[in-house]
Scaffold this active site. Sequence first.
Site, mmCIF file in Angstrom:
data_model
loop_
_atom_site.group_PDB
_atom_site.id
_atom_site.type_symbol
_atom_site.label_atom_id
_atom_site.label_comp_id
_atom_site.label_asym_id
_atom_site.label_seq_id
_atom_site.Cartn_x
_atom_site.Cartn_y
_atom_site.Cartn_z
ATOM 1 N N ASP A 31 -17.656 -31.609 -21.897
ATOM 2 C CA ASP A 31 -17.702 -31.269 -23.319
ATOM 3 C C ASP A 31 -19.146 -31.110 -23.779
ATOM 4 O O ASP A 31 -19.944 -32.035 -23.670
ATOM 5 C CB ASP A 31 -17.030 -32.383 -24.131
ATOM 6 C CG ASP A 31 -17.095 -32.128 -25.630
ATOM 7 O OD1 ASP A 31 -16.127 -31.575 -26.172
ATOM 8 O OD2 ASP A 31 -18.121 -32.474 -26.253
ATOM 9 N N TYR A 36 -25.897 -28.931 -29.369
ATOM 10 C CA TYR A 36 -26.534 -29.863 -28.443
ATOM 11 C C TYR A 36 -27.747 -29.250 -27.746
ATOM 12 O O TYR A 36 -28.596 -29.983 -27.234
ATOM 13 C CB TYR A 36 -25.551 -30.335 -27.369
ATOM 14 C CG TYR A 36 -24.349 -31.081 -27.856
ATOM 15 C CD1 TYR A 36 -24.235 -31.533 -29.173
ATOM 16 C CD2 TYR A 36 -23.279 -31.333 -26.991
ATOM 17 C CE1 TYR A 36 -23.105 -32.202 -29.612
ATOM 18 C CE2 TYR A 36 -22.152 -32.017 -27.420
ATOM 19 C CZ TYR A 36 -22.071 -32.440 -28.731
ATOM 20 O OH TYR A 36 -20.944 -33.101 -29.149
ATOM 21 N N LYS A 61 -18.563 -25.994 -28.769
ATOM 22 C CA LYS A 61 -18.236 -26.048 -30.199
ATOM 23 C C LYS A 61 -19.089 -25.067 -30.984
ATOM 24 O O LYS A 61 -20.302 -24.956 -30.739
ATOM 25 C CB LYS A 61 -18.444 -27.467 -30.740
ATOM 26 C CG LYS A 61 -17.742 -28.545 -29.942
ATOM 27 C CD LYS A 61 -18.045 -29.928 -30.486
ATOM 28 C CE LYS A 61 -17.657 -30.985 -29.490
ATOM 29 N NZ LYS A 61 -18.606 -31.083 -28.358
ATOM 30 N N HIS A 91 -17.281 -27.362 -34.969
ATOM 31 C CA HIS A 91 -17.922 -28.666 -34.769
ATOM 32 C C HIS A 91 -17.733 -29.600 -35.961
ATOM 33 O O HIS A 91 -17.595 -30.805 -35.788
ATOM 34 C CB HIS A 91 -19.410 -28.466 -34.483
ATOM 35 C CG HIS A 91 -20.022 -29.586 -33.704
ATOM 36 N ND1 HIS A 91 -21.159 -29.442 -32.956
ATOM 37 C CD2 HIS A 91 -19.662 -30.879 -33.542
ATOM 38 C CE1 HIS A 91 -21.464 -30.586 -32.375
ATOM 39 N NE2 HIS A 91 -20.578 -31.474 -32.723
#
Length: 257
Positions: A31, A36, A61, A91
């Site tokens: 994931d 990120y 996401k 997200h």
Amino acid sequence: MLGLGVWQVRDGRECERAVAWALELGYRLIDTAQAYGNESSVGRAIRNSGVPREDIFLTTKFYPGGKDPRVEAEKSLARLGTDYLDLYLIHWPQGGPTWAWAGMEAASEAGLTKGVGISNFGAAELQELLKVSQIQPAVNQILFSPFDYRRALVEAGADAGVVSQAYSPLGTGRHLGDPAVERIASAAGRTPAQVLIRWAIQKGLSVIPKSTHRERIEANFDVFDFELDEQSISALDSLDTTHQTADALAQRQKWWS
């Protein structure tokens, strides 16, 4: 039921090693997220792992500061170096819970992702989305642990046919030293992390703990050969600070508000 999350894992060698170790040890759910900043590292680790892509369940996401989920999905695929996603999530519900869903459905219809879903949506936001969706959200990824026991939100998801997935089940490490968790772990002959992960699994959730240490990644995966008894489950339930809320996050935690 159990995967590796890479939130707060640095792009580059740290992320690549964590994903490579996880895949070597048997994990098949990875994931990540656009926010990120480590999708490229995740993709490299997957390609270099020797594990067939079709055996890996890959989630990323949509960052809701963007405008078009379909366009951003294409960019994610380029960074990840893959032809498709297994799951693509909004997200968080910045700007409201419904505006981005048409773009998520477009990404699905274009074959960019096999499934679409949401993250950090409360029960009321989920209901708003269901009123306008043509494609059912498959998953709601939520902050969930004995200390954040969002029971009413999980039940709302189950009623709607939406799988709840637990992120930060270890409280980013904060919960590992809790005396009640440590007592239960000692009695079970398990680590505190294993107890917290097993609790979420026994609640019926998919769980995505994060670690960058090989031994912890391995231990976190070793949770399918024991069960917590009713007394331990009850003791962990009592640690909740959310009043078993149907909200995804407390107002002070909603970074998009």
